[in-house]
Design an enzyme around this catalytic site. Structure first.
Site, PDB file in Angstrom:
ATOM      1  N   SER A 191       0.916  -1.242  -0.579  1.00 42.65           N
ATOM      2  CA  SER A 191       0.555  -0.086   0.242  1.00 42.65           C
ATOM      3  C   SER A 191       0.425   1.105   0.137  1.00 42.65           C
ATOM      4  O   SER A 191       0.614   2.286  -0.961  1.00 42.65           O
ATOM      5  CB  SER A 191      -0.898   0.182   1.312  1.00 42.65           C
ATOM      6  OG  SER A 191      -1.566   1.180   1.443  1.00 42.65           O
TER       7      SER A 191
ATOM      8  N   GLU B 219      -0.319   4.963  22.290  1.00 44.65           N
ATOM      9  CA  GLU B 219      -1.109   5.390  20.679  1.00 44.65           C
ATOM     10  C   GLU B 219      -1.235   4.010  20.274  1.00 44.65           C
ATOM     11  O   GLU B 219      -2.009   3.374  19.619  1.00 44.65           O
ATOM     12  CB  GLU B 219       0.148   5.926  20.231  1.00 44.65           C
ATOM     13  CG  GLU B 219       0.079   5.793  18.518  1.00 44.65           C
ATOM     14  CD  GLU B 219       0.636   4.544  17.469  1.00 44.65           C
ATOM     15  OE1 GLU B 219       0.291   5.182  16.851  1.00 44.65           O
ATOM     16  OE2 GLU B 219       1.288   3.906  18.158  1.00 44.65           O
TER      17      GLU B 219
ATOM     18  N   GLU C 241       5.836   1.784  14.919  1.00 46.84           N
ATOM     19  CA  GLU C 241       7.162   0.962  14.550  1.00 46.84           C
ATOM     20  C   GLU C 241       6.884   0.406  13.173  1.00 46.84           C
ATOM     21  O   GLU C 241       7.241   0.183  12.090  1.00 46.84           O
ATOM     22  CB  GLU C 241       7.514   0.605  15.383  1.00 46.84           C
ATOM     23  CG  GLU C 241       8.701  -0.729  14.832  1.00 46.84           C
ATOM     24  CD  GLU C 241       8.978  -1.669  16.452  1.00 46.84           C
ATOM     25  OE1 GLU C 241      10.144  -1.947  15.690  1.00 46.84           O
ATOM     26  OE2 GLU C 241       8.886  -0.985  17.517  1.00 46.84           O
TER      27      GLU C 241
ATOM     28  N   GLY D  99       2.422   6.296  -0.449  1.00 46.97           N
ATOM     29  CA  GLY D  99       2.979   6.075   0.581  1.00 46.97           C
ATOM     30  C   GLY D  99       2.858   6.457   1.764  1.00 46.97           C
ATOM     31  O   GLY D  99       1.633   5.623   1.634  1.00 46.97           O
TER      32      GLY D  99
END
Length: 292
Positions: free
Chosen positions: A60, A119, A86, A65
């Site tokens: 993807s 997160e 990560e 990008g």
């Protein structure tokens, strides 16, 4: 240039500070960084990355990008240390990118650890053991309570407690949970048992027989019932009377036409009770005894 980004409740509590419009003021710069200048996050809670999923993300990225920038902090060496993203960084490397968009911010070690963990938790891509270890790390390293952690990650305190209890299970069980061999619901059924041998027995039964959660819960109840101390047998309130006393009791009952009770200890001591209904009945019994 300065950038603002709306974040979830957990990251809001870590970063602090809001704009008048209610959005979080991240206070970072955004730019493209050389991937070779970015170090991995030593506080990354996620340990397992699915290679097939990474390959799909890399495909993807080759086409579209990196849409969502990673988050980094600048360190003394002049390079950057990853705070969050990560998986995107790994996929970008697989896609042979040399640069990646990034939010660049200033953060202490504690803020960095908190942001990385929060997160990941908010993205729901950690397994149960990674979440449990993340919660434990935040509590131990940051010196916060479960209540404060609940506010930081936007989870109920009971949810956090349930995850932390997983860390008390045997290593084999934790590995099975991490590898998704068993579910968290299976593990919670095992937590109710204190005996490690019985927990291991449950693990083998769940995996070997592909037990459902309900079946695992029933097995746990069965194992706990086996371990529960047996209630002491109640002593018989009425000691068995010798044959002579039984015969005498029947004879007296027939003779005075009233209920009779005899109690006798093992040593031979006891009492004789004759029941009467009223005063007249009492006088009747006394006359019978006197005439005898």
């Amino acid at each position: 240039m300065a950038t603002k980004k709306a974040l979830g409740r957990g990251l809001e509590s870590v970063l602090g500070g809001t704009t008048p419009a209610g959005e979080i003021s991240v206070g970072t710069e955004i730019g493209k960084l050389k991937i070779g200048d970015i170090e991995t996050n030593p506080y990354q809670p996620r340990k397992d990355f699915d290679e097939e999923s990474l390959a799909e993300l890399a495909d993807s990225i080759r086409q579209q990008g990196v849409i969502t920038p990673i988050t980094v902090r600048k360190i003394e060496t002049g390079k950057y240390q990853l705070i969050a993203g990560e998986r995107r960084l790994r996929a970008a490397k697989m896609a042979a990118l040399t640069e990646i968009p990034a939010y660049i911010r200033t953060a202490t070690d504690q803020q960095m650890m908190e942001m990385a963990i929060v997160e990941n938790i908010q993205r729901d891509n950690l397994n149960a053991m990674e979440i449990a270890l993340s919660y434990s790390t935040l509590i131990d390293e940051c010196g916060i309570t479960q209540e404060q952690l609940s506010e930081k990650v936007g989870k109920k305190r009971s949810t956090i407690t349930n995850y932390l209890r997983l860390l008390k299970l045997p290593a084999e069980v934790q590995i099975a949970l991490r590898n998704n061999t068993i579910s968290m619901a299976h593990a919670r059924a095992m937590i109710s048992i204190d005996d490690v041998d019985k927990q291991m027995l449950m693990l083998h039964e769940i995996v070997g027989k592909d037990l459902s959660v309900r079946q695992a819960e029933n097995l746990a109840k069965s194992l706990m019932a086996e371990a529960a101390p047996k209630p002491a047998a109640k002593k018989n309130a009425k000691q068995q009377l010798p044959e002579l006393h039984e015969q005498s009791k029947k004879m007296l009952k027939d003779y005075i036409q009233s209920e009779v009770e005899i109690k006798r200890s093992r040593k031979g001591k006891g009492s004789l009770t004759i029941y009467f209904n009223n005063d007249s009945d009492f006088q009747r019994i006394v006359k019978i005894i006197q005439n005898k």
